[in-house]
Every structure is written in structure tokens, then in C-alpha cells.
Write an enzyme that holds these catalytic residues in place. Sequence first.
Site, PDB file in Angstrom:
ATOM      1  CG  ASP A 194      -6.869  -5.413   6.257  1.00 53.69           C
ATOM      2  OD1 ASP A 194      -6.314  -5.445   7.375  1.00 53.69           O
ATOM      3  OD2 ASP A 194      -7.538  -4.446   5.851  1.00 53.69           O
TER       4      ASP A 194
ATOM      5  CE  LYS B  75      -8.653  -3.568  14.251  1.00 48.59           C
ATOM      6  NZ  LYS B  75      -7.547  -3.538  13.285  1.00 48.59           N
TER       7      LYS B  75
ATOM      8  CE  LYS C 247       9.047 -11.699 -13.966  1.00 52.15           C
ATOM      9  NZ  LYS C 247       9.795 -11.212 -15.109  1.00 52.15           N
TER      10      LYS C 247
ATOM     11  CE  LYS D 259     -11.067   0.061  11.525  1.00 53.35           C
ATOM     12  NZ  LYS D 259     -10.415   0.790  10.434  1.00 53.35           N
TER      13      LYS D 259
ATOM     14  CG  ASN E  60      -0.195  -0.137   2.503  1.00 54.34           C
ATOM     15  OD1 ASN E  60       0.598   0.739   2.844  1.00 54.34           O
ATOM     16  ND2 ASN E  60      -0.397  -1.221   3.224  1.00 54.34           N
TER      17      ASN E  60
ATOM     18  CG  PHE F   8      -2.528   5.517  13.391  1.00 59.64           C
ATOM     19  CD1 PHE F   8      -1.759   5.221  14.504  1.00 59.64           C
ATOM     20  CD2 PHE F   8      -2.480   6.808  12.867  1.00 59.64           C
ATOM     21  CE1 PHE F   8      -0.968   6.183  15.092  1.00 59.64           C
ATOM     22  CE2 PHE F   8      -1.696   7.781  13.443  1.00 59.64           C
ATOM     23  CZ  PHE F   8      -0.925   7.469  14.563  1.00 59.64           C
TER      24      PHE F   8
HETATM   25  O1  C5P Z   1      -8.831  -2.688  10.824  1.00 59.39           O
HETATM   26  P1  C5P Z   1      -7.876  -1.669  10.302  1.00 59.39           P
HETATM   27  O2  C5P Z   1      -6.825  -2.235   9.396  1.00 59.39           O
HETATM   28  O3  C5P Z   1      -8.487  -0.469   9.703  1.00 59.39           O
HETATM   29  O4  C5P Z   1      -7.145  -1.149  11.633  1.00 59.39           O
HETATM   30  C1  C5P Z   1      -6.069  -0.284  11.621  1.00 59.39           C
HETATM   31  C2  C5P Z   1      -5.249  -0.472  12.849  1.00 59.39           C
HETATM   32  O5  C5P Z   1      -5.046  -1.863  13.105  1.00 59.39           O
HETATM   33  C3  C5P Z   1      -3.868   0.105  12.675  1.00 59.39           C
HETATM   34  O6  C5P Z   1      -3.434   0.572  13.923  1.00 59.39           O
HETATM   35  C4  C5P Z   1      -3.067  -1.090  12.176  1.00 59.39           C
HETATM   36  O7  C5P Z   1      -1.684  -0.947  12.458  1.00 59.39           O
HETATM   37  C5  C5P Z   1      -3.708  -2.256  12.916  1.00 59.39           C
HETATM   38  N1  C5P Z   1      -3.729  -3.519  12.142  1.00 59.39           N
HETATM   39  C6  C5P Z   1      -3.043  -4.619  12.623  1.00 59.39           C
HETATM   40  N2  C5P Z   1      -3.061  -5.803  11.926  1.00 59.39           N
HETATM   41  C7  C5P Z   1      -3.765  -5.907  10.781  1.00 59.39           C
HETATM   42  C8  C5P Z   1      -4.476  -4.803  10.278  1.00 59.39           C
HETATM   43  C9  C5P Z   1      -4.423  -3.621  10.979  1.00 59.39           C
HETATM   44  O8  C5P Z   1      -2.408  -4.523  13.669  1.00 59.39           O
HETATM   45  N3  C5P Z   1      -3.754  -7.069  10.121  1.00 59.39           N
END
Ligand code: C5P
Length: 393
Positions: free
Chosen positions: A272, A333, A282, A329, A203, A315
Site C-alpha cells: 500500500d 472497489k 546505499k 472493499k 510482504n 482478494f
Molecule cells: O485494500 P486491500 O489491499 O486490502 O485490497 C486487496 C485487493 O486489492 C487485492 O486483490 C489486491 O491485489 C488489490 N490491491 C491493488 N492495489 C493496491 C492494493 C491492493 O490492486 N495498491
Amino acid sequence: MYLVGVTGGIAAYKTAELVRLFMREGNEVQVVMTPGAAQFVTPLTFQTLTGRPALVDQFWVSDGEKVRHIDLASAARVFVIAPATANTIGKLARGIADNLLTTIYLAARCPVVVVPSMNEQMYLHPAVQENLSRLREHGCLVMEPDTGDLACGICGKGRLPELSQIAAFVSSSLREKDFRGLRALVTAGPTREPLDPVRFISNRSTGRMGYAIAAALAERGAKVILVSGPTALPRPAGVEFVPVETARQMHGAVLERFGATDLVIKAAAVSDYCPAETAEQKIKKGDGRALTLQQNPDILEELGRCKEKQILVGFAMETEKAAEYAREKLRRKNLDLIVLNDLTVPGAGFGSLTNQVCIFNRAGGAEELPLMSKELLAHRILDRVRPLVPARP
Ligand code: C5P
């Protein structure tokens, strides 16, 4: 008031610009020069820039003034000596007070920042190194000179550091060490999920926000571990650096260290999803395959489940229903704070030097902050985090 000491080295001409930088940051500046410095740059230059006479003469006292060196020393928030020559460094280290600048040094109880600048051979001479060690023992904050072209025509160590670095060093010396004794883990940057040996899914994260947070925590006295995906940024000083590439590697690196931390700030943009399979060779053109993805572990969610006393800050970056998703979130979380990036504002989010955020807390509060540099924002976020972290015994 910032007291700026200038000694007789060729880099003295750069101090004029440094003084401007300090003033632009809103500081009053009083310049004190050695007689040697006044051979390189005239006191009038500094007087014109600061609006105050640049002081050289130890024995001249103006109307209403009592003991000049004591008055100046006690009015100073910081005493920055830049450039500091070998001669002045030697005098300061031994307590010789034969001019106004060296006399003020003995009377000063504020932080003293010494910025040596000289020829490399001189800098490396054991006499100078020994004197610098003595200054450190006195509590002075001594900056390392840069390496590069020197005025004497050679390339080596001894250059005055970039003025912005001196200014950053000075503000860090004045910063309250309110995170001292705390162990913080910060994640930053994107992750890369390999499709084959040459391709990956990633990203737009540059890591700038997370690096600024790690640097700010270190400045404020925390012991910092920065777990970072691939970025083009220099490693922040005074931080333990753990490079990772994939979300799974980040997951391993973070969980391994979680038990021994007081605070986790997850600024990384973790992918994600990752490819369900990584091809060993490759992938060739015309293979016509569909990409199958599988979900990566959500590191933060896992930390939220197993947290004991740790403070968790996440974040969020959303393109729709931002506040609603951020609040959801925070709950799901089990976070203490969540920082929502506003992607609709020009100059905020991925890659920019500035950011605009809204910070949500567990009590349902939301605080909208104005657009500001990521460095400044890092400190504003830490100001909100600090009251949540219990002090270590
Ligand atoms: O669910 P989302 O990706 O929007 O959440 C963002 C937050 O979760 C950020 O702080 C990111 O670093 C953390 N995150 C994580 N592991 C993931 C996805 C996001 O720790 N697989």
C-alpha cells in the site's frame, strides 16, 4: 475408468506407482500391457495394485465379454500410455494393431495421453519425431520427456516426467475448457518498494495462490496474462508472463492490458505504501533518518472505476473485522467477487500450500469453503467466477 497402457521400456516399473497415484485420486484403473512390457514388470504387479487382471493377450476373451478391445475403449475416460516406446509410438502413428494395446488405441474415442520415454538419440530420431507429430494430428496429447539421467547410462532428454506431473497433465486433459476464448489477467506475488539499491519494503506473499489461479485458467482454456511480483515459483505453462517489481510497475502493466481483458483476478499482495524517496546510494549506518512513506495507487480500485464489461475479482487478507472489511472493499472497489483469506486458520494464508477462504458476492452472499490445496481452491474460485463472465461471441 482410466485405461493405462504400459509398453516395453525400462520406465515401465514407474507406471506401477503412477497407477497408485490415479487410484489415490479416486479413479478405477484398468491396465493393458504390450508383451514387451510384461518382460519388465509382471501383470501380477498391476493386478495386485488395481484389483483387475492386467491384460496382455489380444485373443483371450473371458466369460461374458464380447469384443474386448471395443468394450475397453468405450469404457475408458482417458487412455494414458506411459511409458510409450518408439516402437509403440510408430505403430499407433501408422494404425498398426498387432496387440491389445495398439488395437484399443484405434477403437478409443476418449482423450489419449502419450508419455514417450526412451534414449535421447532414439527420441530425437526424425522417424520418432514424425510419428509423434502424427499422433498430435490424431488429437493425442503428447507429453515432453524430462531431461536427466537415463537408464542407458547417459544424461539426456527421454526420462519419464515426474509422476505427479503426468497425473496433473492427465487431469488437465480431462478438464472442461469452460474459459475457452476468454482473456484473463491475473496478478500474483508481493511487490517490492525500494528504499535504496539494496533494500526494499515488501510482504510475506509467495505468489502461490495467484500462480495456481493462472495455471487453472490456462488449463480451462483461457488466454492468460500473469503479472507477477518477485517470487521463487516456476512460471505456469501456457501463460504469458509479465514480471514486475514495484506497485507502480504492476499498475502500469495491468492498466496497459485492461482494455483487452474479460476478467481480472488480483491475487497480488500489493504494497500500500512505498518510500517517498528512494536513495540513489546505499543508506549508511548512523544516517538516523526517519522513513517517510507515500501511498501507492490502488490498482484494483482504479480498475473498478473504469471497468466496462470486465469481471473483477479481488482478494482480502485482514487481521480484524474481516468479513465487514471484505464487504466494504467489494463495494468500494466495484468488484464482482472478493475472496477473503482466513488468517486465523492454521494452514491458511501466506506461504502455506493450503488455504481457507470465504467468497463474497455483490448480492451480499458469502460462501465459506473448507481448507484445501491452493490448486484445488483455484478451481473452486473459477467455478464461482465462470457464470459471471459473459461468453465471447
Ligand atoms: O485494500 P486491500 O489491499 O486490502 O485490497 C486487496 C485487493 O486489492 C487485492 O486483490 C489486491 O491485489 C488489490 N490491491 C491493488 N492495489 C493496491 C492494493 C491492493 O490492486 N495498491
